[in-house]
Design a protein around this motif. Structure first.
Motif, short mmCIF file in Angstrom:
data_model
loop_
_atom_site.label_atom_id
_atom_site.label_comp_id
_atom_site.label_asym_id
_atom_site.label_seq_id
_atom_site.Cartn_x
_atom_site.Cartn_y
_atom_site.Cartn_z
N THR A 162 0.85 -1.19 0.00
CA THR A 162 0.00 0.00 0.00
C THR A 162 0.89 1.24 0.00
O THR A 162 2.02 1.21 0.49
CB THR A 162 -0.91 0.06 1.24
N GLU A 163 0.33 2.31 -0.54
CA GLU A 163 1.08 3.57 -0.49
C GLU A 163 1.28 4.01 0.95
O GLU A 163 2.39 4.39 1.34
CB GLU A 163 0.32 4.66 -1.26
N ALA A 164 0.22 3.98 1.76
CA ALA A 164 0.29 4.54 3.10
C ALA A 164 -0.57 3.70 4.05
O ALA A 164 -0.69 2.49 3.89
CB ALA A 164 -0.16 6.01 3.07
N LYS A 165 -1.18 4.35 5.02
CA LYS A 165 -1.87 3.64 6.09
C LYS A 165 -3.17 2.99 5.62
O LYS A 165 -3.79 3.43 4.65
CB LYS A 165 -2.19 4.60 7.24
N VAL A 166 -3.58 1.95 6.36
CA VAL A 166 -4.91 1.35 6.25
C VAL A 166 -5.34 0.95 7.66
O VAL A 166 -4.50 0.85 8.56
CB VAL A 166 -4.92 0.11 5.32
N PRO A 167 -6.62 0.72 7.90
CA PRO A 167 -7.05 0.27 9.22
C PRO A 167 -6.40 -1.05 9.60
O PRO A 167 -6.08 -1.88 8.74
CB PRO A 167 -8.58 0.13 9.07
N THR A 168 -6.21 -1.26 10.89
CA THR A 168 -5.55 -2.48 11.36
C THR A 168 -6.50 -3.68 11.38
O THR A 168 -6.07 -4.80 11.66
CB THR A 168 -4.95 -2.25 12.76
N TRP A 169 -7.77 -3.48 11.09
CA TRP A 169 -8.76 -4.55 10.95
C TRP A 169 -9.64 -4.19 9.75
O TRP A 169 -10.02 -3.03 9.61
CB TRP A 169 -9.60 -4.68 12.22
N ASP A 170 -9.95 -5.17 8.91
CA ASP A 170 -10.69 -4.90 7.67
C ASP A 170 -10.08 -3.71 6.93
O ASP A 170 -10.67 -2.63 6.80
CB ASP A 170 -12.17 -4.64 7.97
N PRO A 171 -8.86 -3.89 6.41
CA PRO A 171 -8.08 -2.75 5.90
C PRO A 171 -8.68 -2.00 4.72
O PRO A 171 -8.29 -0.86 4.46
CB PRO A 171 -6.74 -3.39 5.52
N MET A 172 -9.62 -2.62 4.01
CA MET A 172 -10.20 -1.94 2.85
C MET A 172 -11.48 -1.19 3.20
O MET A 172 -12.09 -0.56 2.34
CB MET A 172 -10.50 -2.95 1.74
N LYS A 173 -11.91 -1.24 4.48
CA LYS A 173 -13.17 -0.63 4.88
C LYS A 173 -12.95 0.51 5.85
O LYS A 173 -12.03 0.47 6.67
CB LYS A 173 -14.07 -1.69 5.53
N THR A 174 -13.81 1.51 5.77
CA THR A 174 -13.73 2.64 6.69
C THR A 174 -14.26 2.23 8.06
O THR A 174 -15.41 1.78 8.17
CB THR A 174 -14.55 3.83 6.16
N PRO A 175 -13.48 2.35 9.12
CA PRO A 175 -13.97 1.97 10.45
C PRO A 175 -15.24 2.73 10.82
O PRO A 175 -15.34 3.94 10.62
CB PRO A 175 -12.80 2.37 11.37
N GLY A 176 -16.21 2.00 11.33
CA GLY A 176 -17.49 2.59 11.69
C GLY A 176 -18.45 2.73 10.54
O GLY A 176 -19.62 3.05 10.75
N ASN A 177 -17.98 2.53 9.32
CA ASN A 177 -18.83 2.63 8.13
C ASN A 177 -18.35 1.59 7.12
O ASN A 177 -17.76 1.92 6.08
CB ASN A 177 -18.75 4.04 7.54
N PRO A 178 -18.55 0.30 7.41
CA PRO A 178 -17.95 -0.77 6.60
C PRO A 178 -18.42 -0.80 5.15
O PRO A 178 -17.78 -1.42 4.31
CB PRO A 178 -18.37 -2.04 7.34
N GLY A 179 -19.52 -0.12 4.84
CA GLY A 179 -19.97 -0.06 3.45
C GLY A 179 -19.18 0.93 2.61
O GLY A 179 -19.32 0.96 1.38
N LYS A 180 -18.35 1.73 3.27
CA LYS A 180 -17.57 2.75 2.55
C LYS A 180 -16.12 2.29 2.40
O LYS A 180 -15.45 2.01 3.39
CB LYS A 180 -17.60 4.07 3.32
#
Length: 455
Positions: A162-180
């Motif tokens: 990856t270029e930069a950071k991602v969440p440490t759980w479900d890295p492709m999803k926005t925390p608190g808004n998993p549909g985004k």
């Protein structure tokens, strides 16, 4: 242009030498790094709550560097130093999301690939953008095309980056808004994005790619160089239910922070088990560190990382911003557990590895700032022999065997005795002006050369 030409000449010469002398006896090399993990964020440094049994086992069985330094108090510059042995100012990567790995730089991946190593990068890159087409992450896509510098153009054959950071759980999803979608992706090659097995614990997602690379290399009898750069515990910090449950009752972000670190530690254990199962653990140099100190304020529930009493945090050149956990397990090279109190830094990786392999240091692109730690690891030296220079935004520091000078902006140098006072609680500058003067002169000479080389 001249630098790029010299790099190509050196690369060809190394490739010829590698083919001529063979690579069978050369050790495998793995660089594991976390993101924003404080010096106190490990069990072996007396954290009262956090569980890191596999890192603790590394500390019991291998080398513990009690004074290991990230070369910068933020991520990108430290990563540059790991792969080049040079201070990041020389490379043109002075801060996070600034600059890129230049074509003229000769990376560890390129040097080792020329010696017959398979090379792989897994996790956070942050040394330039990795897509020209998709607008993503911090600078990716058309808006940051001038910063395009993916790992596959700097010596890495296999990538999951990856270029930069991602969440440490479900890295492709926005925390608190998993549909985004989060907006940062894993890339495996030019405009080639990973699309499967991207759920739940991000350290496991990364290790699911690193383990097959290591296994296929070992089974083919090929030495390998694996760079495994976890995003943990950089914000956004999220842990899965089972990991949060280990720290139930802790306040604020602590269950997620501690939980994601334990999830990362679990993958370090998986990595070591894989090396043992493949029969290559004895001949593998396994390094571990963090890229800088912990985020935020110590009293904050949102950023609960620990420096274990060191002054300062991420973005600071006080000890808490740059002194990080540092470990090495290398049974063939260092068969007995050791604690090393001599300062060491991420810029030392390249010269150490080159000396282990018998490769002369390559200075055609400019000076190497790190030193080889091999004499220290072998018990043949009790000093590093060269101070470590730091520069980050307006801050400057120069760290020797015992003393450190520090200043912010145009202020006077402060002086600390890091052996007697690692917390930097007492400024000795007025008491020992001769040490300040000597160290300040050494820093000025070094930094003048660094500035002259800055792109």
């Amino acid at each position: 242009m001249w630098g790029i030409l010299m790099k190509q000449i050196v690369y060809v010469l190394l490739l010829v030498l590698g083919c001529a002398f063979g690579v069978a006896a050369q050790p495998n090399i793995i660089l594991v790094m976390t993101d924003d993990q404080g010096w106190g964020d490990v069990g072996y440094n007396e954290h009262p709550i956090l569980k890191t049994p596999h890192l603790d086992a590394m500390a019991e069985q291998g080398v513990v560097f009690t004074r290991f330094y990230a070369q910068a108090p933020v991520c990108s510059p430290t990563r540059a130093s790991c792969l080049t042995g040079r201070h990041p100012y020389r490379i043109g990567i002075p801060f996070a999301n600034a600059g890129r790995m230049l074509e003229a730089e000769l990376t560890l991946a390129e040097l080792l690939r020329a010696r017959g190593y398979r090379t792989g990068h897994f996790g956070k890159w942050h040394l330039g953008t990795v897509t020209r087409e998709l607008t993503e992450s911090n600078r990716g896509g058309p808006r940051g095309v001038a910063h395009y510098a993916p790992p596959w153009e700097h010596g890495f054959e296999v990538c999951f980056s990856t270029e930069a950071k991602v969440p440490t759980w479900d890295p492709m999803k926005t925390p608190g808004n998993p549909g985004k979608p989060y907006g940062t992706h894993y890339w495996t090659g030019p405009e080639t994005m990973a699309t499967d097995n991207l759920e739940e614990a991000n350290p496991r997602v990364i290790m699911d790619r690193a383990v097959p690379f290591i296994a296929s290399s070992a089974r083919a009898g090929r030495p390998f160089f694996a760079v495994i750069w976890f995003h943990t515990p950089h914000l956004p910090v999220v842990a899965g239910p089972a990991y949060r449950g280990m720290y139930a009752g802790q306040a604020g972000l602590r269950p997620d922070y501690y939980g994601c670190l334990t999830a990362m530690d679990e993958q370090v254990g998986r990595l070591r088990a894989t090396l043992s199962e493949l029969g290559v653990a004895e001949n593998t140099m396994l390094w571990f560190c963090s890229d800088n100190g912990p985020e935020g304020r110590a009293e904050s529930d949102r950023a609960p990382g620990s420096t274990n009493g060191l002054r300062g945090r991420k973005r600071s050149l006080y000890e808490g911003g740059v002194r990080v956990p540092g470990l090495l397990v290398w049974p063939n090279g260092v068969p007995e557990p050791r604690r090393i109190d001599i300062p060491a830094t991420t810029s030392d990786y390249l010269p150490t590895i080159l000396e282990v392999l018998g490769i002369e240091q390559i200075d055609s692109r400019g000076p190497i700032d790190g030193v080889s730690l091999l004499p220290i690891l072998q018990g043949k030296a009790d000093r590093r022999g060269r101070a470590i220079g730091f520069a980050s935004q307006n801050q400057r520091a120069w760290i020797g065997e015992r003393y450190k000078i520090y200043r912010n902006g145009r202020g006077a140098w402060q002086l600390y005795d890091l052996v007697a006072d690692p917390a930097e609680s007492e400024d000795l500058a007025a008491e020992k002006p001769e040490i300040v003067q000597a160290m300040g002169a050494d820093f000025a000479a070094w930094f003048e050369a660094v500035e002259a080389e800055m792109p």
